[in-house]
Structures are given as structure tokens and as C-alpha cells.
Design a protein around this motif. Structure first.
Motif, PDB file in Angstrom:
ATOM      1  N   ARG A  66       0.846  -1.183   0.000  1.00 20.61           N
ATOM      2  CA  ARG A  66       0.000   0.000   0.000  1.00 20.61           C
ATOM      3  C   ARG A  66       0.884   1.236   0.000  1.00 20.61           C
ATOM      4  NH1 ARG A  66      -0.428   2.141   5.204  1.00 20.61           N
ATOM      5  NH2 ARG A  66       0.537   0.812   6.775  1.00 20.61           N
ATOM      6  N   SER A  67       0.335   2.325  -0.475  1.00 19.45           N
ATOM      7  CA  SER A  67       1.024   3.609  -0.467  1.00 19.45           C
ATOM      8  C   SER A  67       0.830   4.221   0.918  1.00 19.45           C
ATOM      9  CB  SER A  67       0.427   4.516  -1.544  1.00 19.45           C
ATOM     10  OG  SER A  67       1.026   5.786  -1.524  1.00 19.45           O
ATOM     11  N   LYS A  68       1.950   4.558   1.586  1.00 21.05           N
ATOM     12  CA  LYS A  68       1.855   5.037   2.973  1.00 21.05           C
ATOM     13  C   LYS A  68       2.823   6.189   3.223  1.00 21.05           C
ATOM     14  CE  LYS A  68       4.464   0.899   3.872  1.00 21.05           C
ATOM     15  NZ  LYS A  68       4.470   0.639   2.448  1.00 21.05           N
ATOM     16  N   SER A  69       2.534   6.908   4.285  1.00 20.70           N
ATOM     17  CA  SER A  69       3.329   8.073   4.661  1.00 20.70           C
ATOM     18  C   SER A  69       4.568   7.658   5.444  1.00 20.70           C
ATOM     19  CB  SER A  69       2.486   9.009   5.532  1.00 20.70           C
ATOM     20  OG  SER A  69       3.295  10.059   6.042  1.00 20.70           O
ATOM     21  N   TRP A  70       5.611   8.449   5.269  1.00 16.23           N
ATOM     22  CA  TRP A  70       6.829   8.205   6.044  1.00 16.23           C
ATOM     23  C   TRP A  70       6.594   8.454   7.527  1.00 16.23           C
ATOM     24  CZ3 TRP A  70      10.542  12.304   3.467  1.00 16.23           C
ATOM     25  CH2 TRP A  70      10.131  13.593   3.784  1.00 16.23           C
ATOM     26  N   ASP A  71       5.510   9.145   7.871  1.00 17.11           N
ATOM     27  CA  ASP A  71       5.191   9.381   9.277  1.00 17.11           C
ATOM     28  C   ASP A  71       5.003   8.080  10.050  1.00 17.11           C
ATOM     29  OD1 ASP A  71       5.286  12.118   8.830  1.00 17.11           O
ATOM     30  OD2 ASP A  71       3.105  12.304   8.572  1.00 17.11           O
ATOM     31  N   GLU A  72       4.599   7.018   9.365  1.00 14.53           N
ATOM     32  CA  GLU A  72       4.417   5.721  10.022  1.00 14.53           C
ATOM     33  C   GLU A  72       5.727   5.172  10.594  1.00 14.53           C
ATOM     34  OE1 GLU A  72       2.262   2.671   7.934  1.00 14.53           O
ATOM     35  OE2 GLU A  72       0.885   4.143   7.058  1.00 14.53           O
ATOM     36  N   PHE A  73       6.839   5.710  10.135  1.00 10.25           N
ATOM     37  CA  PHE A  73       8.146   5.177  10.528  1.00 10.25           C
ATOM     38  C   PHE A  73       8.917   6.102  11.462  1.00 10.25           C
ATOM     39  CE2 PHE A  73       6.844   3.212   6.610  1.00 10.25           C
ATOM     40  CZ  PHE A  73       7.026   1.877   6.908  1.00 10.25           C
ATOM     41  N   THR A  74       8.229   7.121  12.001  1.00  8.61           N
ATOM     42  CA  THR A  74       8.910   8.067  12.893  1.00  8.61           C
ATOM     43  C   THR A  74       8.547   7.876  14.363  1.00  8.61           C
ATOM     44  OG1 THR A  74       7.191   9.749  12.597  1.00  8.61           O
ATOM     45  CG2 THR A  74       9.075   9.821  11.078  1.00  8.61           C
ATOM     46  N   GLY A  75       7.536   7.095  14.648  1.00  4.81           N
ATOM     47  CA  GLY A  75       7.083   6.926  16.026  1.00  4.81           C
ATOM     48  C   GLY A  75       7.911   5.938  16.823  1.00  4.81           C
ATOM     49  N   ASP A  76       7.668   5.934  18.113  1.00  5.12           N
ATOM     50  CA  ASP A  76       8.397   5.048  19.018  1.00  5.12           C
ATOM     51  C   ASP A  76       8.148   3.577  18.731  1.00  5.12           C
ATOM     52  OD1 ASP A  76       9.495   7.217  20.342  1.00  5.12           O
ATOM     53  OD2 ASP A  76       7.941   7.242  21.894  1.00  5.12           O
ATOM     54  N   SER A  77       6.970   3.240  18.216  1.00  3.41           N
ATOM     55  CA  SER A  77       6.648   1.838  17.955  1.00  3.41           C
ATOM     56  C   SER A  77       7.064   1.383  16.550  1.00  3.41           C
ATOM     57  CB  SER A  77       5.152   1.597  18.151  1.00  3.41           C
ATOM     58  OG  SER A  77       4.413   2.370  17.222  1.00  3.41           O
ATOM     59  N   ALA A  78       7.589   2.289  15.749  1.00  2.00           N
ATOM     60  CA  ALA A  78       8.014   1.946  14.380  1.00  2.00           C
ATOM     61  C   ALA A  78       9.303   1.126  14.413  1.00  2.00           C
ATOM     62  CB  ALA A  78       8.245   3.218  13.575  1.00  2.00           C
ATOM     63  N   PRO A  79       9.504   0.288  13.399  1.00  2.00           N
ATOM     64  CA  PRO A  79      10.777  -0.442  13.334  1.00  2.00           C
ATOM     65  C   PRO A  79      11.942   0.542  13.253  1.00  2.00           C
ATOM     66  CG  PRO A  79       9.322  -1.064  11.504  1.00  2.00           C
ATOM     67  CD  PRO A  79       8.651   0.022  12.262  1.00  2.00           C
ATOM     68  N   ARG A  80      13.030   0.246  13.916  1.00  3.38           N
ATOM     69  CA  ARG A  80      14.226   1.085  13.915  1.00  3.38           C
ATOM     70  C   ARG A  80      14.967   0.865  12.597  1.00  3.38           C
ATOM     71  NH1 ARG A  80      14.868   5.011  17.574  1.00  3.38           N
ATOM     72  NH2 ARG A  80      15.367   4.002  19.497  1.00  3.38           N
ATOM     73  N   MET A  81      15.172   1.933  11.844  1.00  6.57           N
ATOM     74  CA  MET A  81      15.839   1.838  10.540  1.00  6.57           C
ATOM     75  C   MET A  81      17.343   1.974  10.693  1.00  6.57           C
ATOM     76  SD  MET A  81      13.438   1.289   8.458  1.00  6.57           S
ATOM     77  CE  MET A  81      11.726   1.135   8.931  1.00  6.57           C
ATOM     78  N   ARG A  82      18.065   1.178   9.943  1.00  4.53           N
ATOM     79  CA  ARG A  82      19.527   1.312   9.877  1.00  4.53           C
ATOM     80  C   ARG A  82      19.909   2.193   8.698  1.00  4.53           C
ATOM     81  NH1 ARG A  82      24.646  -1.576  10.471  1.00  4.53           N
ATOM     82  NH2 ARG A  82      26.045   0.203  10.483  1.00  4.53           N
ATOM     83  N   VAL A  83      19.082   2.125   7.616  1.00  2.00           N
ATOM     84  CA  VAL A  83      19.361   2.872   6.394  1.00  2.00           C
ATOM     85  C   VAL A  83      18.055   3.481   5.890  1.00  2.00           C
ATOM     86  CG1 VAL A  83      20.171   2.698   3.990  1.00  2.00           C
ATOM     87  CG2 VAL A  83      21.240   1.295   5.772  1.00  2.00           C
ATOM     88  N   VAL A  84      18.145   4.727   5.384  1.00  6.50           N
ATOM     89  CA  VAL A  84      17.037   5.374   4.688  1.00  6.50           C
ATOM     90  C   VAL A  84      17.560   5.772   3.316  1.00  6.50           C
ATOM     91  CG1 VAL A  84      15.461   7.339   4.631  1.00  6.50           C
ATOM     92  CG2 VAL A  84      15.958   6.208   6.815  1.00  6.50           C
TER      93      VAL A  84
END
Length: 161
Positions: A66-84
């Protein structure tokens, strides 16, 4: 530990989706503990049907995409990213939100296949060509030894791809 990678494009409808699909495919094929996600700064709300078509033709399951906002990945419960990774020039020029964990950020631009061709056959060919180009880089990315590299080494390795 799984290496999470977020791939961004403004609308999250084509290039970022192709990248997510191809990286997850190659990671699974190669036994890499890598998980790709995609998002957009201004998601369109729909994935380009040609992107889904070429991924499925390559044997990639697109269920749940699905098309989604990057905001989904900024919260405390979002997966921790190593690379963007940004894959479109407009997203690369936008101010990104704060990413928890301060992941390595890199830009790998690709032309937008949505703007190619004047008919369906030409658009389909442009999407397939873009999928192949992205797919080759994602194959190489899935082979990066993330657990053994610090951020500077990782950034250098990504710049070489």
C-alpha cells in the motif's frame, strides 16, 4: 538482528515500491536478515498498477502493499531503521523527519517510469526496465555485511553500489 531499510519516494507509488519488493525478494533469496519498507512524503494513496504488474511478473508477492506516509516510521513503535534511501530526486530534496536511531541516509535516484511512454506497452517496458535496474542494486544491497560495518563504513559501501 534484522537490518531495517526504509526506501522513500514522494508518492510511494512506483520506485520506492519496486525497491521494497526487490530488496525483500533478494534478501529472502540470499538468506540475508534484511527487511525493506517503503513510504512517501506525500503518498498518493495508491500504488501504480504497472509497479504491481512487473513485480508480480518477477514472482514477487505484492499482497498487502500500500502507499503510505513516512510518518508511520517516525514513532516510538516503528521499526528502527539502519538505512534510509531516497529513490526520487524530489524526495531527496525534501526535509526528512527525524528518524529514530539516526540511520545512514543515501540517495539513489531513478527516472520516474510513470512519466515514460505514451501508451501502455511503453509504460510497461519503462516499469520493467526500472524494476531491473533497481533490482540489481537491491541484490547487491542484500549482500552488504551490515552487522560488521559502522555508519561511516556503511555509508561508503552504499555509495559504491
Amino acid at each position: 538482528m534484522t537490518t531495517n531499510i526504509l526506501i522513500l519516494c514522494t508518492h510511494n507509488s512506483a520506485r520506492s515500491v519496486l525497491s521494497e519488493g526487490m530488496l525483500n525478494h533478494w534478501a529472502e533469496q540470499q538468506g540475508s536478515d534484511v527487511r525493506a519498507y517503503s513510504a512517501g512524503s506525500m503518498p498518493s494513496g495508491r500504488i501504480n498498477p504497472f509497479a504491481i504488474e512487473v513485480l508480480q511478473a518477477a514472482g514477487i508477492d505484492t499482497a498487502g502493499y500500500r502507499s503510505k506516509s513516512w510518518d508511520e516510521f517516525t514513532g516510538d513503535s516503528a521499526p528502527r531503521m539502519r538505512v534510509v534511501i531516497t529513490v526520487c530526486d524530489s524526495a531527496a530534496n525534501e526535509p526528512c523527519p527525524y528518524w529514530p536511531g539516526s540511520p545512514v541516509q543515501i540517495h539513489w535516484g531513478y527516472p520516474d517510469p510513470s512519466n515514460a511512454g505514451s501508451n501502455e506497452a511503453e509504460k510497461r517496458a519503462a516499469f520493467e526496465s526500472t524494476r531491473q535496474a533497481i533490482g540489481e542494486r537491491m541484490r547487491q544491497l542484500a549482500q552488504v555485511p551490515f552487522d560488521t560495518l559502522d555508519d561511516a563504513q556503511l555509508r561508503a559501501a552504499l555509495q559504491r553500489l
